[in-house]
Motif scaffolding. Structure first.
Motif: not given
Ligand code: ADP
Length: 574
Positions: A18-25, A299-305
């Motif tokens: 989750v942290a990586l996804l948020i960081l990439s965003f 995309l980040v939200i979809v990935a998180l979901m």
């Protein structure tokens, strides 16, 4: 004994993902900001260069216009004979003035712009004049020149110009002053003219000159690059080029002291930016960047979901393993306990021995049923589930299944009531239909109260056969009716209760019925509880062929007749 390990996303790994996804965003957002900032400063630099060009063009326009106006005035003032106001035929107007319009004045057609006069300063009297002006203008000329000559005209001055407003129109006076030997003003020679028609041709001519260096504009004409405008101190437009561009990139030059105050403005055409600045005026990338950011965010939200789903699934699977083990352990313990009792001869009577055997049989049935469910679920997961449909007497098959469920129902003192319409046939996989009904019956008994009546019925509805199982348990609320069919899903109240379950029974039911092309749904039973309904296509009746429909019967009380009625609103949810 080896333990079964299922892939499970551990909490720290999940947090890291989750942290990586948020960081990439966040990194994308920073990049987008940098790109926007770079584009903005590029635009600011380009706009500044264009504004400088506009100011340069305005300065050229102003300086050349001023010089040309003075040139015109000089050439009119120094017409041969004009200083003495000689015969009209004696003078020829300069080209730029001669082009102006004529008016009819006192019955004569005269030059509209030029009114020549000779004013005797001491007695403020016009001694000679030529041309035609309204009376107020004439009076204004006398007053203005008399005062100006005495107080403002410098000795070294070659000639003087004054611009003032008469009525609503600006007027120009240009005159030369003669003095006597003592230096006192004696006579003023000059002309007056409405300023706009006098100056406009000059502005127009200059506006078509090279206002910007040809090296910059190439062969492109001024009209295609810029628009020009001259206003006076009161904001009156004295001249405006035929094409006017939006005043976004503008430059100005003012002469507050000249001709009553003139302001020269140039507006650069935004589309011409490409000609004047390398690369032109960069367009704003904001919508594209915001769009990309929105896509990235989505995309980040979809990935998180998706991650949450995976996490949820892994958790459900792990729960499934523990609940299925639990479900298996209870009947196994029962079987072992009663088998041991029998083996050790601890039974006191024939009746007790029989009872022990009944319990072993009942628990073994439950185990078989459970294992079949797991196998079917796993086959469906791997897409290996196949049906072997054959024409089946539905009422007969339902009755048989209900009877085989008798021992389990009896253990909870549950009475199974049958409401069957005889003589309906459908092509179904008997094993699959049996498993479906057993799952529904098992749930009805499991979640309903001890000693309840569970009804199982069948009827024909159009071309379909409908089978229902109705209990008197707590029922299922509307909001949960869609989710109960999902694998591993259990209602909160049951997940936290002592009732054993793995959450795959109903998902197996749905999967088997869908494979038949049928549908299954749940609704409220009339006397509380839940009513599960299954509908299978391709029903045929014996009555179609002249057969008789028999009344419904009760499995545990075969003599009691119950009138069959078709329940269900037909609102399928699965
Ligand atoms: P389980 O092994 O938990 O019975 P199912 O897939 O058969 O799994 O059922 C899913 C959930 O739906 C159950 O856990 C229970 O909460 C609810 N449910 C199923 N049948 C009934 C019923 N007849 N009455 C009330 N709740 C039911």
């Amino acid at each position: 004994m080896p333990t079964l390990q299922l892939p499970r996303i551990r909490q720290p790994r999940l947090v890291l993902l989750v942290a990586l996804l948020i960081l990439s965003f966040a990194a994308t957002a920073v990049l987008a900001y940098q790109a926007q900032d770079a584009a903005r400063s590029h635009r600011v630099a380009a706009e500044r260069a264009l504004r400088d060009y506009a100011s340069f063009a305005a300065m050229n326009f102003a300086v050349h216009s001023k010089e040309a106006l003075y040139g015109t005035i000089t050439s009119v003032l120094y017409q041969p004979g004009e200083m003495g106001l000689g015969a009209p035929t004696a003078y020829t107007l300069p080209k730029s003035v001669a082009r102006r319009a004529t008016i009819t004045c006192g019955g004569k057609v005269v030059d509209s712009t030029l009114y020549f006069f000779r004013l005797e300063i001491p007695d403020a009297r016009i001694s000679r004049e030529r041309g035609c002006v309204p009376h107020v203008v004439r009076a204004w000329v006398v007053d203005t020149v008399s005062v100006h000559a005495k107080h403002s005209y410098k000795r070294a001055q070659e000639y003087a110009t004054v611009v003032g407003t008469v009525g609503a129109e600006p007027y120009l006076i240009a005159y030369v002053l003669k003095r006597d030997t003592t230096g006192k003003p004696t006579t003023a020679f000059g002309f007056a003219s409405p300023f706009i028609p006098f100056a406009k041709p000059t502005f127009k001519e200059i506006a078509h000159w090279w206002l910007l260096p040809p090296s910059l504009t190439g062969e492109v004409k001024n009209d295609s690059i810029l628009s020009a405008r001259v206003t006076d101190s009161e904001g009156r437009v004295l001249y405006a080029s035929a094409l006017q561009y939006p005043p976004k990139i503008t430059g100005e030059m003012s002469f507050p002291e000249t001709f009553g105050g003139l302001k020269f403005s140039i507006a650069i055409r935004p589309e011409a930016a490409g000609t004047l600045v390398i690369g032109g005026l960069p367009r704003s990338r904001l919508p594209v960047l915001l769009g990309l950011l929105a896509v990235c965010g989505t995309l980040v939200i979809v990935a998180l979901m998706q991650l949450r789903r995976e996490y949820e699934l892994a958790r459900l699977r792990s729960d499934f393993i523990s609940s299925i083990s639990h479900e298996l352990r209870t009947p196994l313990a029962q079987v072992r306990m009663f088998a041991e009792t029998l083996l050790l001869g601890r039974v006191r009577s024939e009746q007790e021995a029989r009872r022990s055997l009944e319990i072993i049989d009942q628990e073994a049935r439950r185990l078989t049923h459970l294992v079949e469910n797991v196998l079917q679920f796993s086959r469906a997961e791997r897409n290996l589930s196949r049906l072997s449909p054959e024409p089946t007497d539905i009422a007969g098959h339902v009755r048989e299944t209900a009877e085989s469920f008798g021992p389990i129902a009896a253990a909870r003192q549950v009475q199974i009531r049958l409401e069957l319409t005889e003589g309906i046939f459908a092509t179904v996989d008997r094993g699959a239909l049996r498993q479906t009904l057993l799952n529904l019956l098992d749930n009805a008994v499991k979640y309903g109260p001890t000693g309840e009546v569970v009804t199982i019925g069948s009827a024909r509805v159009g071309d379909d056969v409908r089978i229902w199982v109705e209990d008197r348990g707590p029922g299922i609320t509307e909001s949960e009716r869609d989710r109960i069919w999902d694998p591993f899903y259990r209602l909160q109240r049951d997940a936290n209760s002592a009732i054993a379950g793995s959450g795959i029974g109903l998902s197996v039911v749905r999967q088997l019925i869908r494979q038949h092309g049928g549908s299954v749904w749940v609704e409220d039973a009339p006397n509380g509880g839940a009513r599960f309904l299954v509908e299978l296509p391709g029903a045929t009746s014996r009555s179609d062929r002249g057969g008789v429909t028999s009344p419904a019967t009760d499995a545990s009380m075969p003599d009691e007749a119950v009138a069959p009625a078709v329940p269900g609103r037909g609102g399928r949810s699965s």
